[in-house]
Design a protein around this motif. Structure first.
Motif, PDB file in Angstrom:
ATOM      1  N   THR A 155      33.334  23.212  36.705  1.00 45.25           N
ATOM      2  CA  THR A 155      34.769  23.512  37.155  1.00 45.25           C
ATOM      3  C   THR A 155      35.143  21.366  37.107  1.00 45.25           C
ATOM      4  O   THR A 155      34.510  20.568  37.586  1.00 45.25           O
ATOM      5  N   THR A 156      36.636  20.852  37.627  1.00 47.89           N
ATOM      6  CA  THR A 156      36.753  19.536  37.508  1.00 47.89           C
ATOM      7  C   THR A 156      36.991  19.612  39.251  1.00 47.89           C
ATOM      8  O   THR A 156      37.806  20.311  39.936  1.00 47.89           O
ATOM      9  N   ASP A 161      39.569  18.468  46.429  1.00 46.08           N
ATOM     10  CA  ASP A 161      39.099  20.061  46.800  1.00 46.08           C
ATOM     11  C   ASP A 161      37.881  20.069  48.472  1.00 46.08           C
ATOM     12  O   ASP A 161      37.882  20.949  47.920  1.00 46.08           O
ATOM     13  N   HIS A 169      38.122  26.782  45.364  1.00 48.38           N
ATOM     14  CA  HIS A 169      38.263  26.647  44.346  1.00 48.38           C
ATOM     15  C   HIS A 169      38.107  26.678  43.134  1.00 48.38           C
ATOM     16  O   HIS A 169      38.780  27.368  41.935  1.00 48.38           O
ATOM     17  N   LEU A 170      36.710  26.993  43.185  1.00 48.28           N
ATOM     18  CA  LEU A 170      35.899  27.692  41.771  1.00 48.28           C
ATOM     19  C   LEU A 170      36.538  29.229  41.996  1.00 48.28           C
ATOM     20  O   LEU A 170      36.917  30.004  40.640  1.00 48.28           O
ATOM     21  N   GLN A 171      36.786  30.197  43.228  1.00 47.19           N
ATOM     22  CA  GLN A 171      37.568  31.379  42.265  1.00 47.19           C
ATOM     23  C   GLN A 171      39.062  31.275  42.375  1.00 47.19           C
ATOM     24  O   GLN A 171      39.559  32.350  41.325  1.00 47.19           O
ATOM     25  N   LYS A 172      39.428  30.294  42.693  1.00 51.29           N
ATOM     26  CA  LYS A 172      40.703  30.021  42.137  1.00 51.29           C
ATOM     27  C   LYS A 172      41.114  29.265  40.364  1.00 51.29           C
ATOM     28  O   LYS A 172      41.853  29.305  39.366  1.00 51.29           O
ATOM     29  N   ASP A 173      39.871  29.147  40.081  1.00 48.21           N
ATOM     30  CA  ASP A 173      39.818  29.243  38.491  1.00 48.21           C
ATOM     31  C   ASP A 173      39.124  29.910  37.658  1.00 48.21           C
ATOM     32  O   ASP A 173      38.863  29.659  36.629  1.00 48.21           O
ATOM     33  N   GLY A 174      38.938  31.352  38.431  1.00 47.24           N
ATOM     34  CA  GLY A 174      39.038  32.981  37.777  1.00 47.24           C
ATOM     35  C   GLY A 174      37.064  32.700  37.854  1.00 47.24           C
ATOM     36  O   GLY A 174      37.260  33.581  37.108  1.00 47.24           O
ATOM     37  N   LEU A 175      36.277  31.768  38.624  1.00 48.86           N
ATOM     38  CA  LEU A 175      34.832  31.530  38.986  1.00 48.86           C
ATOM     39  C   LEU A 175      34.519  33.026  40.176  1.00 48.86           C
ATOM     40  O   LEU A 175      34.560  32.857  40.686  1.00 48.86           O
TER      41      LEU A 175
END
Length: 241
Positions: A155-156, A161, A169-175
């Motif tokens: 992720t970035t 963040d 943040h990772l979950q918002k990225d779909g992870l």
């Protein structure tokens, strides 16, 4: 329905536990395992990655996959190596719902990984990793000091963040964060602990959690060490027999 790679991992884990592949043993190649479980080589690769994360097997380039020599069969059977309640991938924000969780970011940088980081995170030696240091606070009180290594390909990340929840943040990225392998231990406070309010003097006891977390496809995404004040920290596990 469970992912196929998890079914394969469960089958291989049971074979190792039952002694089919003893410590130090070279396991069949991925094509043979794929044939045995009626699946693909890619699925077998993911299954073996999961067993590597659990510390049951390791891969030797040009040779194959081996059962770790320091692996000891567990008298607890199928419970060996699985993610236990205490090892669930829950961050400070999730475990302290209803409270104000904040962070002081000490470092956000990137560099080439060490050999150990390359091995544990299953990345190439040239793949950059983030170096993250931050102090977490719960309701204004020092909760933990965290030192985290994370592949930049996951992720970035920005300082903003890190001031919030990395897992959020990772979950918002779909992870999808699936699990963690944790080692919980006691340690003596060092200079960094004292500087960040984890302990009031060098040598005082602190609680330490070393963690390797992975996504639902078996990819490790985080190698971290968190250090907690011993007076205000406790671990809870629900054990089902």
């Amino acid at each position: 329905m469970a992912y196929k790679y998890k079914i394969v991992a469960d089958g291989l884990r049971k074979q190792i536990q039952q002694g089919k592949y003893p410590p130090g043993e070279l396991m069949p190649d991925q094509n043979q395992i794929a044939k045995e479980f009626s699946t693909t080589r890619i699925t077998v690769h993911k299954a073996l990655q999961l067993l590597m994360i659990e510390g049951m097997v390791y891969s030797k380039r040009g040779s194959g996959t081996y059962v770790r020599k320091d692996y000891i069969q567990s008298e607890h059977g199928d419970n060996y190596g699985k993610v236990s309640p205490i090892d669930k991938p829950l961050g400070a924000t999730t475990t302290n719902q209803g409270k104000k969780v904040t962070s002081k970011v000490l470092e956000l940088s990137a560099r080439i990984p060490t050999e150990e980081e390359t091995t544990k995170l299953l990345i190439q030696p040239t793949e950059p990793v983030y170096v993250i240091q931050r102090v977490r606070f719960v309701n204004g009180e020092v909760f933990a000091y965290e030192h985290t290594i994370m592949p930049t390909s996951i992720t970035t990340l920005t300082k903003q963040d890190l001031e919030g929840s990395i897992y959020g943040h990772l979950q918002k990225d779909g992870l999808n964060i699936k699990g963690s392998h944790r080692i919980v231990r006691a340690d003596e406070a060092n200079k960094i602990d004292v500087e960040n309010g984890i302990a009031n003097k060098i040598g005082a006891p602190v609680l330490v959690i070393n963690q390797l977390s992975y996504l639902d496809d078996g990819q490790p995404f985080e190698l971290s060490e968190s250090r907690f004040p011993f007076k205000t920290s406790e671990l809870t596990a629900d054990i089902t027999l």
